[in-house]
Design an enzyme around this catalytic site. Structure first.
Site, PDB file in Angstrom:
ATOM      1  N   ASP A  45       5.720  21.485 -26.809  1.00 18.15           N
ATOM      2  CA  ASP A  45       5.732  20.151 -26.221  1.00 18.15           C
ATOM      3  C   ASP A  45       6.804  20.145 -25.153  1.00 18.15           C
ATOM      4  OD1 ASP A  45       5.797  17.295 -25.742  1.00 18.15           O
ATOM      5  OD2 ASP A  45       4.801  17.067 -27.682  1.00 18.15           O
ATOM      6  N   HIS A 104      15.137  13.395  11.993  1.00 22.25           N
ATOM      7  CA  HIS A 104      13.990  13.522  12.890  1.00 22.25           C
ATOM      8  C   HIS A 104      13.005  12.369  12.685  1.00 22.25           C
ATOM      9  CE1 HIS A 104      11.954  16.355   9.769  1.00 22.25           C
ATOM     10  NE2 HIS A 104      11.576  15.125   9.560  1.00 22.25           N
ATOM     11  N   HIS A 105      13.243  11.540  11.669  1.00 23.74           N
ATOM     12  CA  HIS A 105      12.429  10.335  11.508  1.00 23.74           C
ATOM     13  C   HIS A 105      12.956   9.201  12.372  1.00 23.74           C
ATOM     14  CE1 HIS A 105      10.205  11.841   7.978  1.00 23.74           C
ATOM     15  NE2 HIS A 105      11.306  12.508   7.743  1.00 23.74           N
ATOM     16  N   LYS A 119       3.266  29.454   4.967  1.00 27.35           N
ATOM     17  CA  LYS A 119       2.766  29.716   3.610  1.00 27.35           C
ATOM     18  C   LYS A 119       1.257  29.502   3.540  1.00 27.35           C
ATOM     19  CE  LYS A 119       6.294  31.255   2.711  1.00 27.35           C
ATOM     20  NZ  LYS A 119       6.010  32.372   3.606  1.00 27.35           N
ATOM     21  N   HIS A 148      13.315  12.247   3.458  1.00 33.19           N
ATOM     22  CA  HIS A 148      12.745  13.530   3.833  1.00 33.19           C
ATOM     23  C   HIS A 148      12.512  14.441   2.632  1.00 33.19           C
ATOM     24  CE1 HIS A 148      11.021  16.281   6.531  1.00 33.19           C
ATOM     25  NE2 HIS A 148      11.682  17.232   5.935  1.00 33.19           N
ATOM     26  N   SER A 186      -1.833  26.929  -5.298  1.00 32.88           N
ATOM     27  CA  SER A 186      -1.534  28.336  -5.570  1.00 32.88           C
ATOM     28  C   SER A 186      -2.049  28.792  -6.931  1.00 32.88           C
ATOM     29  CB  SER A 186      -0.021  28.580  -5.497  1.00 32.88           C
ATOM     30  OG  SER A 186       0.459  28.184  -4.252  1.00 32.88           O
ATOM     31  N   TYR A 245       8.874  16.265   0.468  1.00 29.34           N
ATOM     32  CA  TYR A 245       8.639  17.536  -0.221  1.00 29.34           C
ATOM     33  C   TYR A 245       8.315  17.314  -1.696  1.00 29.34           C
ATOM     34  CZ  TYR A 245       9.952  19.948   3.956  1.00 29.34           C
ATOM     35  OH  TYR A 245       9.961  20.396   5.235  1.00 29.34           O
ATOM     36  N   THR A 281       8.236  27.632   6.255  1.00 32.23           N
ATOM     37  CA  THR A 281       7.470  26.945   5.210  1.00 32.23           C
ATOM     38  C   THR A 281       6.014  26.785   5.632  1.00 32.23           C
ATOM     39  OG1 THR A 281       8.184  24.847   6.137  1.00 32.23           O
ATOM     40  CG2 THR A 281       9.442  25.694   4.308  1.00 32.23           C
ATOM     41  N   TRP A 339       7.154   0.128   3.942  1.00 31.35           N
ATOM     42  CA  TRP A 339       7.650   0.868   2.767  1.00 31.35           C
ATOM     43  C   TRP A 339       8.988   1.521   3.059  1.00 31.35           C
ATOM     44  CZ3 TRP A 339       8.810   5.912   1.187  1.00 31.35           C
ATOM     45  CH2 TRP A 339       8.600   6.910   2.128  1.00 31.35           C
ATOM     46  N   ARG A 371       1.959   1.379  15.044  1.00 33.90           N
ATOM     47  CA  ARG A 371       1.538   1.201  13.660  1.00 33.90           C
ATOM     48  C   ARG A 371       1.963  -0.187  13.172  1.00 33.90           C
ATOM     49  NH1 ARG A 371       5.905   4.942  10.354  1.00 33.90           N
ATOM     50  NH2 ARG A 371       4.841   4.154   8.518  1.00 33.90           N
ATOM     51  N   GLU A 391      11.937  13.457  -0.205  1.00 31.89           N
ATOM     52  CA  GLU A 391      10.834  12.779  -0.902  1.00 31.89           C
ATOM     53  C   GLU A 391       9.485  13.303  -0.406  1.00 31.89           C
ATOM     54  OE1 GLU A 391      10.467  10.696  -3.339  1.00 31.89           O
ATOM     55  OE2 GLU A 391       8.426   9.957  -3.021  1.00 31.89           O
ATOM     56  N   SER A 451      12.716   6.149 -14.081  1.00 34.36           N
ATOM     57  CA  SER A 451      11.586   6.868 -14.657  1.00 34.36           C
ATOM     58  C   SER A 451      11.462   8.270 -14.064  1.00 34.36           C
ATOM     59  CB  SER A 451      10.308   6.070 -14.427  1.00 34.36           C
ATOM     60  OG  SER A 451       9.183   6.882 -14.595  1.00 34.36           O
ATOM     61  N   SER A 452      11.571   8.350 -12.745  1.00 37.12           N
ATOM     62  CA  SER A 452      11.442   9.654 -12.093  1.00 37.12           C
ATOM     63  C   SER A 452      12.548  10.598 -12.520  1.00 37.12           C
ATOM     64  CB  SER A 452      11.518   9.505 -10.575  1.00 37.12           C
ATOM     65  OG  SER A 452      10.394   8.865 -10.101  1.00 37.12           O
ATOM     66  N   HIS A 486       0.840  -1.194   0.000  1.00 37.46           N
ATOM     67  CA  HIS A 486       0.000   0.000   0.000  1.00 37.46           C
ATOM     68  C   HIS A 486       0.878   1.248   0.000  1.00 37.46           C
ATOM     69  CE1 HIS A 486      -2.929   3.017   1.270  1.00 37.46           C
ATOM     70  NE2 HIS A 486      -2.172   3.281   2.319  1.00 37.46           N
TER      71      HIS A 486
END
Lengths: 68, 532, 190, 383
Positions: B112, B309-310, B338, B260, B275, B264, B335, B148, B457, B262, B176-177, B83
């Site tokens: 294009d 911090h994770h 905003k 981290h 926006s 963002y 941030t 994950w 979790r 990621e 790909s990314s 998931h």
């Protein structure tokens, strides 16, 4: 020379504004008119390093106060 | 999609294209048209969203009541892992790339994407990556079951054999990314219409430019970390194996160094979409455009400084804990505020509440709630209590579901009339919005409570005191899950029929994309427009 | 065409960036070691080998807790001779761990040291340690594995207790081979 | 369902209104029973109210605009889109609040990181999927397994009050004593967590972590493993029983006596019936979860013991597997988890129950020999 210094200083201010998250329209226009992206990135990385050092100092200071 | 009209624009044609799209399946397999590829990305992401959603519903069904009812714990772990992976790499990221493909060339007046052929490859390797990933479910030993975040050594020494396929799938997604990101950067930097200076770029384009740089910076790190895993598993190295002098904690550091930024990557394009939408329906320019651009850009650099911090509970020394706590708190504020800019954009505007705006407002409110719980998580001593509980689950789902996913839906509804040439069915849009909004909150809000009450979790069964809120959350999940069928219906219905939409679909909309006809012709801006 | 050239140049640079970041991912491994050495992040001991004899600081006492831990599937008996040692910083101290292989087969083990608090790791010098090499024991064999260490006199005053643990991992060629085979099948032969 | 949702709503509401209204359901973090856990709770509540306050201000302005500045009410859009000063102010205020938050947070963190002068050292080792507790200076060493019966998990029996949060042996700790916890793991990363003590620390294989606590009130405190560690991650609870120091001394003496009795039991000779009775208990407690109460197992992961070639074959190989486990499979090594008598009993039981009538009894003394490593010649002879 003086001109370079001034532009450099403006780039630093621009990056600091970014880190703080607030910038005015007029300054942004000037940054984009006069600044170079590469300079911003370089100064950004430099200031991020300074930010790291600043936080490290902050930690040291907090630890010295905290008595650990 | 029903973009069958031929373009009326004359002049030099791009690549080998003729006036309209090729017929049959070949159109989709060999297409280099940014609109076709954008549609492919979006359909693919919708499919993945539904696949990951079915897994989520299976998880919530098992957690409906204490005790094991539907699935074995081993399969439950495969579900939570798949998931997460499918939603992050299959639903959210491709959806943003799809929106970028569709909209960026139209927003900057380009005919294009800069590298159309690479664009085709970067999409078409994705289905292979996910076919590999999903096929692991049917392998001996089952699919990846280590979460994950795939912490070593659970994902190396103790992993099921399918981990090798998982690693290859991650590699393909990464390639790909990276190709997608390169393409987007090249398009934005090199393909802008004359007069479309960087200062005039719509915020969606800006946020994607920054996201693309982040992708290029961190996807290779992810590729690196899975390569190290591969070497540990098959070639006897000891990057993460303590027995050979490695360190399992190193895995977490490298993973979160990717992880981290990621986060963002999954939220900055959402900021961009919101926006665009809020000013349109407020009939007012975005408040503090300059601040937004600067803050977004600085996030890109500063997001590399807070990864640990994770992992406050891994036993970092006090200095490390304090460093990452202070850095996180300092970065969070500029941030986070905003959100105030969006609120101020609405303030003293002339507001209307069409479906995209409803999703955008829900984004602002619910993303802020996710931001608040993020702030709470930043405080290391309290994080010891929150870490790896449902409080964290609630936090990142608030950021990702009513955050990223709502933004994607808002963007889809916002630009759908431009893509299909048909006006939205507002009534059905509203139904979808309100059911989603209610469902999302019933699902994820109680998770704050069960997390604070002490439920970890990634567990398939839980103690009795968590039963009531889990039941509530499961009910909410089914409401949210099934209301997404409305979304599917809305999109398909809009592709097929609906009132003809004008070029400027929304009254307050501004930007080049609203200058072209609806539906957007197969080729737009083959002669570059001149901006102001 | 100008634009194509510009694209090509940009793509090259961005690809280079991606490749560099891939390399950086791997560079994080040695960087992490340096980082750990500076901050004592993971309690790895990096100071090994002979040290100059220093004056013991008899005004301070540090408790050193010794732990012998077996990782999964390691059947050896593995215990420190002394569980708790009180030393003066600067003093050279000799102790040992007892290890015994109760199985019938010859086995090879590697001991992995860890120190808590991590900050103390950089003040702990191991002059000689059984963990420097893999240990081979025949079936039923018992050995005393020596450890010679000293704690730096510069140890910060607030550290009064140090824990030094050794985790024993089975690295016998036979064991690692069966692990692979077993892991792939994922079933017990019982 | 309706009633549940209504009560839920009223509870959410009461949380907002009263702050710590919590009766039947736990909605909030526990204040816990240590000085640290209370400061953590206070930090949590402070930051929570700060968030609520900011949220109320921001959302009020937003909903006020949504209501008053609607186009349908004839609102005309104003044309302002920049005000640097306002932006600076609204950035500085939260920044200031957060810096103020950092002060108590840092103080608490520093306290958490000071395990010095502990009076009791306990080593905690995470195993897939159980905890092992070793009182280092008291020579007490035991495993703590989930004790919730399998039938409750599979919904065949009524779930009891401490469903999934109960273990066969509690970690007994004295109150008002500084206790140092040394954490490590045997296989994968686990995380030892007791909310009431505000201690959560990862247990990492090959590495040692430390935490400390000083429990102020006697009681039983329950927690769980907090780091995904494999299939039964959800089934390895932590139960801490805090007792006054005098009672703790008594418990230590009892536990030591129990350990000695187990050692003595291994020394004497046992009849087949004794071994079978003891073995059945051990089997149901330790083995039945995987190999099933009637020995049929759940192939392929958990093989059947009925008519198993291992169980009916060479006794030494059977003993070896029970003692040392099977690498790379779910079969663990039980040499440290069970006493010699228990090991002998359970092996004997497996070899004689469910029609496996080998008639062989394994003497506990034989297991003692093997555990101490002087049974080689016989073992080699047996192979």
């Amino acid at each position: 020379m003086k001109e370079t210094l001034k532009r450099c200083w403006q780039t630093v201010l621009g990056v600091l504004a970014g880190f703080f998250g607030v910038q005015s329209e007029a300054r942004r226009e000037r940054d984009f008119r006069e600044g170079r992206a590469l300079h911003f990135i370089a100064i950004g990385i430099l200031l991020a390093t300074i930010f790291v050092l600043f936080v490290i100092l902050l930690v040291r200071w907090a630890l010295s106060l905290g008595g650990a | 999609m029903s973009t069958l009209e031929t373009t009326t624009v004359t002049g030099e044609q791009h690549e080998s294209h003729h006036h309209g799209p090729a017929a049959g399946i070949g159109r989709w397999l060999f297409t280099t048209n940014h609109k076709d590829i954008g549609s492919l990305y979006l359909w693919f992401s919708l499919l993945m969203f539904l696949t990951g959603g079915v897994m989520a519903l299976l998880i919530r069904a098992e957690l409906f009541q204490p005790g094991l009812q539907l699935v074995e714990p081993g399969f439950f772990n495969q579900m939570t892992t798949m998931h997460g992976l499918i939603m992050v790499f299959g639903a959210v990221m491709p959806a943003f790339v799809g929106l970028a493909n569709w909209m960026i060339p139209m927003m900057i007046g380009a005919p294009d994407m800069a590298l159309p052929r690479m664009n085709n490859w970067s999409f078409w390797i994705l289905p292979f990556a996910f076919a590999i990933l999903i096929s692991t479910l049917f392998m001996d030993g089952g699919a990846p079951n280590f979460g994950w975040t795939f912490y070593a050594p659970l994902s190396t020494t103790y992993a099921p054999p399918s981990v090798t396929y998982f690693i290859f799938a991650i590699h393909i997604m990464g390639i790909s990314s990276i190709m997608g990101a390169i393409n987007i950067i090249a398009t934005i930097l090199n393909m802008r219409a004359p007069g479309m200076t960087m200062m005039k770029l719509p915020l969606f384009v800006w946020s994607w430019l920054i996201t693309a740089f982040l992708l290029i910076a961190v996807m290779p790190v992810l590729a690196g970390v899975v390569t190290m895993m591969l070497m540990d598993i098959h070639f006897g190295t000891s990057f993460f194996n303590a027995a050979g002098g490695g360190d399992p904690v190193l895995f977490q550091h490298v993973f979160w160094f990717f992880g981290h930024p990621e986060v963002y990557i999954m939220i900055l394009p959402a900021f961009g979409i919101i926006s665009q939408i809020i000013p349109t329906f407020s009939r007012k320019r975005l408040f503090g455009y300059a601040s937004m651009v600067y803050a977004t850009a600085s996030i890109a650099i500063l997001s590399f400084l807070v990864w640990a911090h994770h992992m406050f509970t891994v036993g970092m020394p006090l200095v490390g804990e304090l460093f990452f706590m202070f850095a996180t708190m300092l970065i969070a504020v500029p941030t986070g505020v905003k959100v105030f800019n969006w609120v101020t954009t609405m303030f003293r505007g002339s507001l209307t509440f069409e479906t995209p705006m409803l999703f955008a407002i829900a984004f602002v409110v619910l993303f802020t709630i996710g931001g608040f719980s993020g702030l709470m998580l930043a405080i290391a001593p309290v994080d010891f209590q929150y870490h790896d509980t449902y409080f964290v689950v609630a936090h990142f789902h608030y950021v990702l579901v009513p955050g990223a996913i709502f933004a994607i839906m808002a963007g889809t509804y916002y630009w759908l009339p431009k893509w299909t040439g048909h006006q939205l069915n507002e009534c059905m849009g509203r139904w979808h919005f309100w059911l989603s909004f209610i469902g999302v909150n019933i699902t994820f809000f109680p998770m704050h409570f069960i997390g604070l009450a002490g439920m970890p979790r990634r567990i398939p069964d839980y103690a009795l005191q968590f039963a009531d809120f889990n039941m509530v959350a499961s009910i909410g999940a089914f409401i949210f899950g099934f209301s997404q069928l409305l979304f599917v219906w809305n999109v398909i219905h809009n592709v097929r029929s609906g009132e003809a939409a004008p070029a400027r679909v929304w009254e307050g909309a501004e930007g080049l994309e609203w200058e072209v006809a609806s539906p957007a012709p197969y080729h737009t801006f083959t002669t570059p427009p001149r901006v102001e | 065409m100008d634009r194509i050239d510009a694209n090509r140049r940009l793509v090259k640079r961005l690809l280079l960036g991606a490749v560099l970041m891939f390399g950086f991912g791997f560079a994080l491994v040695p960087l992490y070691d340096v980082f750990c050495e500076v901050t004592g992040l993971n309690g790895k001991i990096t100071n090994t080998g002979p040290v100059a004899v220093t004056q013991a600081d008899t005004s301070r006492e540090v408790q050193v807790r010794m732990l012998g831990i077996n990782n999964e599937g390691m059947p050896w008996r593995f215990v420190p001779r002394e569980s708790l040692i009180v030393v003066n910083p600067g003093e050279m101290r000799q102790t040992a761990f007892m290890a015994m292989n109760p199985t019938a087969q010859q086995m090879v083990a590697q001991a992995i040291p860890s120190v808590s608090p991590g900050e103390a790791a950089q003040y702990l010098h191991k002059v000689n340690c059984f963990c420097f090499n893999a240990q081979t024991l025949a079936g039923g064999e018992q050995v005393e594995m020596p450890l010679l260490f000293t704690i730096d006199a510069d140890l910060p005053a607030h550290i009064r207790q140090i824990t030094l643990s050794y985790t024993l991992f089975d690295i016998s060629p036979a064991a690692t081979a069966t692990t692979d085979a077993g892991a792939q099948q994922g079933g017990s032969p019982i | 369902m309706g009633t549940i949702r209504i009560t839920t709503c009223s509870f959410m509401l009461s949380l907002l209104l009263v702050g710590n209204a919590q009766a039947a359901w736990t909605l909030n973090l526990t204040p816990g029973v240590t000085e640290i856990s209370r400061s953590v709770y206070n930090l949590h509540m402070t930051i929570f109210w700060i968030c609520v306050a900011i949220g109320v201000v921001v959302f009020s302005i937003m909903f006020w605009s949504i209501f008053h500045h609607r186009k349908s009410r004839g609102a005309k859009a104003h044309n302002f889109h920049e005000h640097t000063l306002v932006e600076v102010i609204w950035t500085l205020i939260p920044l200031g609040i957060l810096v103020a938050m950092a002060v108590p947070a840092t103080a608490t963190l520093i306290k958490m990181y000071d395990p010095s002068d502990a009076e009791l050292d306990v080593q905690i080792t995470g195993y897939q999927w159980k905890w092992r507790y070793q009182y280092l200076d008291q020579e007490i060493d035991f495993f703590s397994n989930l004790s919730t019966p399998r039938e409750q998990i599979s919904n065949e029996a009524q779930k009891q009050a401490h469903y999934l949060l109960e273990v066969d042996r509690h970690l007994v700790l004295p109150t008002d004593t500084k206790i140092r916890l040394l954490l490590t793991a045997n296989d994968v990363i686990h995380s030892w967590w007791v909310p009431a003590l505000a201690v959560k620390k990862d247990a990492i294989p090959g590495f040692i972590n430390e935490a400390w606590t000083r429990i102020e009130e006697p009681g039983i405190y329950r927690g769980q493993c907090a780091e995904l560690c494999g299939v039964d991650h959800g089934f390895m609870p932590v139960v801490v029983e805090a007792v006054p120091p005098a009672e703790f001394e008594q418990w230590l003496a009892d536990a030591r006596a129990q350990q000695d009795a187990a050692a003595a039991a291994a020394g004497r000779s046992w009849t087949l019936e004794e071994l079978m009775t003891e073995g059945e208990q051990v089997y149901q407690r330790v083995c039945a979860a995987c190999h099933q109460p009637n020995g049929t197992g759940m192939p392929p992961a958990f093989p059947a013991l009925v008519n198993s070639p291992v169980v009916l074959g060479d006794v030494e190989r059977h003993i070896d597997i029970v003692l040392n486990g099977v690498q790379g499979s779910a079969m663990q090594a039980f040499r440290e988890q069970l006493s010699a008598a228990e090991l002998a009993a359970v092996i004997t039981y497996e070899r004689n129950a469910w029609g496996n009538n080998t008639g062989e009894a394994v003497a506990p003394s034989r297991i003692v020999q093997l555990l101490q490593g002087d049974g080689q010649s016989e073992q080699e002879g047996g192979q």
